[in-house]
Design an enzyme around this catalytic site. Structure first.
Site, PDB file in Angstrom:
ATOM      1  CB  CYS A 199      -2.729  47.212  -8.361  1.00 45.23           C
ATOM      2  SG  CYS A 199      -3.147  48.491  -9.519  1.00 45.23           S
ATOM      3  N   PRO A 205      32.204  42.079   0.668  1.00 46.33           N
ATOM      4  CG  PRO A 205      33.326  44.108   0.980  1.00 46.33           C
ATOM      5  CD  PRO A 205      33.562  42.658   0.704  1.00 46.33           C
ATOM      6  N   GLY A 217      28.344  40.840   4.342  1.00 43.02           N
ATOM      7  CA  GLY A 217      27.276  40.995   5.323  1.00 43.02           C
ATOM      8  C   GLY A 217      27.374  42.202   6.222  1.00 43.02           C
ATOM      9  NE  ARG A 257      17.128  45.299   1.194  1.00 36.05           N
ATOM     10  CZ  ARG A 257      17.113  45.975   2.329  1.00 36.05           C
ATOM     11  NH1 ARG A 257      16.788  47.248   2.350  1.00 36.05           N
ATOM     12  NH2 ARG A 257      17.431  45.371   3.448  1.00 36.05           N
TER      13      ARG A 257
HETATM   14  C1  LIG Z   1      25.137  38.152  -0.779  1.00 32.43           C
HETATM   15  C2  LIG Z   1      26.471  37.646  -0.545  1.00 32.43           C
HETATM   16  C3  LIG Z   1      27.496  38.512  -0.163  1.00 32.43           C
HETATM   17  C4  LIG Z   1      27.287  39.990   0.050  1.00 32.43           C
HETATM   18  O1  LIG Z   1      26.493  40.271   1.150  1.00 32.43           O
HETATM   19  P1  LIG Z   1      26.332  41.794   1.624  1.00 32.43           P
HETATM   20  O2  LIG Z   1      25.372  41.713   2.749  1.00 32.43           O
HETATM   21  O3  LIG Z   1      25.777  42.552   0.464  1.00 32.43           O
HETATM   22  O4  LIG Z   1      27.664  42.275   2.030  1.00 32.43           O
HETATM   23  C5  LIG Z   1      28.759  37.990   0.011  1.00 32.43           C
HETATM   24  N1  LIG Z   1      29.004  36.667  -0.165  1.00 32.43           N
HETATM   25  C6  LIG Z   1      28.038  35.808  -0.535  1.00 32.43           C
HETATM   26  C7  LIG Z   1      28.368  34.387  -0.728  1.00 32.43           C
HETATM   27  C8  LIG Z   1      26.745  36.254  -0.727  1.00 32.43           C
HETATM   28  O5  LIG Z   1      25.795  35.387  -1.080  1.00 32.43           O
END
Ligand SMILES: *Cc1c(COP(=O)(O)O)cnc(C)c1O
Length: 509
Positions: free
Chosen positions: A421, A334, A291, A390
């Protein structure tokens, strides 16, 4: 060329003082402008890449990917070495995955997280040993779980009480024990710039630390022996098919402040202390998920991995001391922060239009003169929501630069749009581009490494773009682009095919 800011522009967007300058936080380390002003990566001009591979094109810097992967690995290892011997970094494959990228992950010594049988297949294809793989998912099929057990996966992250039984039973059937972590919801949900702490989380992932009857302890939540989380741990410990490694959480994505991670870590450690008190077992591992935020525009300021790692290590260390808990082995996941900034998308511009908008219609809250309108320039490119969903999915912002020549004309507020479109088919909502940007120019959109190619579609029967990797001054295809033949591969043709001259009109006997 002191262009004026447009009243239509968002507050965070500034008029570029030097339009040729690249904002380093948005680009891979080996992207710059050549002496002729053409954008280049690893010394290869984008004009050359476009000529060879066409556009749209994803261009990934292999060196930058490896640097970012190694930076996370080393920063977290260093910060946690004295606490638990180091950290296991699992690259979140869902952000971007192909066989070549899985090779980079393997060679950099990282693990890889998958969340489907397909992602698992890619990882195995690149020779990653099962021990370095994880499998996520809130609704894994028996086939996916079986595949993971047969590959002797390092961890299957279990997401429900039913899945504890399912994984354990399938493992026993195969005469094995599955390595399991249990995904918990620590009641911390992170938004882009802040996080909120709640007793319950209204979402599909994980097992709650609190009972359904009411809120548990605001901090810790460890004493609640009847919570779904506690029941899952008890079930897992009792199941002979399960080797329970520890617990896991993932609090969200595109997070900049360490507080959310820290609070989640505290709550999970509190939970582990509760497990120790109830079962006499100190679980060995704690996964704090991914995250970590990146910059998509000038507005975001990501923290260096080392800074986040040190903040998290301080909290984990202090909390374990307080609880008298041995520090569990930490892992993180990550995705975006490793691959996001490594990649830009190269597009060719086509038609342009200028519309006039009054600032009130644009949502301005300050009193404006609605009789005065302001120009917004639309620049269409040869891709769009099929290669970057996104902006449509999340309202995500991006930036763009004129890439095939130096930006010399004065900057005007522009919107880069795709060719689909849909009026919502926006690539970059707000960006200042030279006013002469037009047909045949190449535009580069940075920060498209994560959650772009993997979310690409064939909407409007566009072919999905190729991915080119640049390393050591050479470019090579790592995912080839689709052809019209690919588009028809799964489309079932009538047998026998209609003769080319047939009008298709119903025949009368
Ligand atoms: C999506 C996800 C991540 C990675 O998230 P990022 O924002 O790309 O770092 C890590 N762990 C789990 C369980 C996820 O679903």
């Amino acid at each position: 060329m002191a262009a004026e800011a447009s009243p239509l522009a968002p507050e965070w967007l500034s008029v570029p003082v030097d339009p040729a300058r690249l904002d380093a936080k948005l680009w891979a380390e080996d992207v710059d402008r050549g002496p002729d002003g053409v954008l280049q990566v690893g010394g290869i001009p984008v004009t050359e890449l476009a000529r060879q591979y066409g556009t749209p094109l994803f261009v990934v810097s292999e060196r930058d990917f490896r640097t970012r992967a190694a930076t996370f690995r080393d920063a977290f290892d260093d910060a946690f070495r004295d606490l638990c011997g180091g950290v296991d970094v699992f690259y979140a494959g869902k952000s971007f995955l192909c066989t070549e990228v899985a090779h980079w992950v393997r060679e950099e010594g990282l693990g890889l997280d998958t969340c489907s049988g397909g992602e698992l297949a890619v990882a195995l294809r690149a020779g990653l040993p099962g021990s370095r793989l994880g499998l996520h998912g809130n609704n894994k099929s028996a086939a996916e779980i079986t595949r993971a057990i047969d590959a002797d996966l390092g961890r299957i992250v279990v997401d429900s009480l039913q899945e504890v039984a399912l994984v354990g039973d399938l493992a026993l059937q195969r005469g094995r024990q599955a390595n399991v972590m249990i995904r918990l919801t620590p009641g911390v949900h992170a938004h882009t710039h802040e996080f909120i702490a709640t007793a319950h989380e209204d979402q599909k992932f994980g097992l709650s630390l609190t009972t359904e009857q009411g809120p548990g302890q605001e901090d810790g939540g460890d004493g609640d022996a009847s919570s779904p989380a506690a029941r899952a741990v008890a079930d897992a410990l009792a199941h002979p098919g399960i080797n329970l490694l520890g617990v896991h959480c993932h609090i969200g994505s595109q997070i900049f402040e360490p507080e959310g991670f820290e609070l989640a870590a505290k709550r999970l450690l509190g939970f582990l202390a509760g497990v120790r008190d109830r079962h006499g077992v100190e679980l060995a591992e704690l996964d704090l998920g991914g995250g970590y935020g990146i910059a998509y525009t000038e507005a975001e300021e990501p923290r260096p991995a080392a800074e986040i790692a040190r903040a998290m290590a301080a909290v984990v260390g202090a909390t374990c001391r307080e609880l008298g808990l041995r520090v569990p082995r930490i892992s993180i996941e990550p995705g975006r922060a490793i691959v996001g900034p490594t990649t830009f998308t190269l597009y060719t511009a086509g038609t342009t239009k200028t519309v006039r908008v009054d600032a009130a219609a644009n949502g301005s809250e300050v009193a404006v003169d609605t009789s005065v309108t302001h120009p917004r320039r639309y620049v269409s490119v040869d891709g769009g929501m099929s290669d970057n969903a996104r902006p449509v999915l999340y309202g995500a912002d991006y930036s763009a630069v004129l890439a095939s020549r130096p930006p010399e004309a004065s900057p005007v507020l522009s919107r880069v749009v795709g060719k689909h479109c849909e009026s919502g088919d926006i690539v970059v909502r707000d960006v200042y581009l030279p006013e002469d940007t037009g047909a045949g120019d190449l535009l580069a959109v940075p920060g498209t490494g994560a959650y772009c190619w993997v979310l690409s579609s064939n909407y409007n029967y566009l072919t999905r773009p190729p991915v080119v990797a640049v390393a050591d001054g050479a470019a090579r295809l790592i995912v080839r682009g689709e052809t019209e033949e690919d588009l028809f591969r799964r489309d079932v043709q009538r047998e026998p095919a209609l003769p080319a001259t047939d009008s298709g009109a119903p025949r009368t006997a």
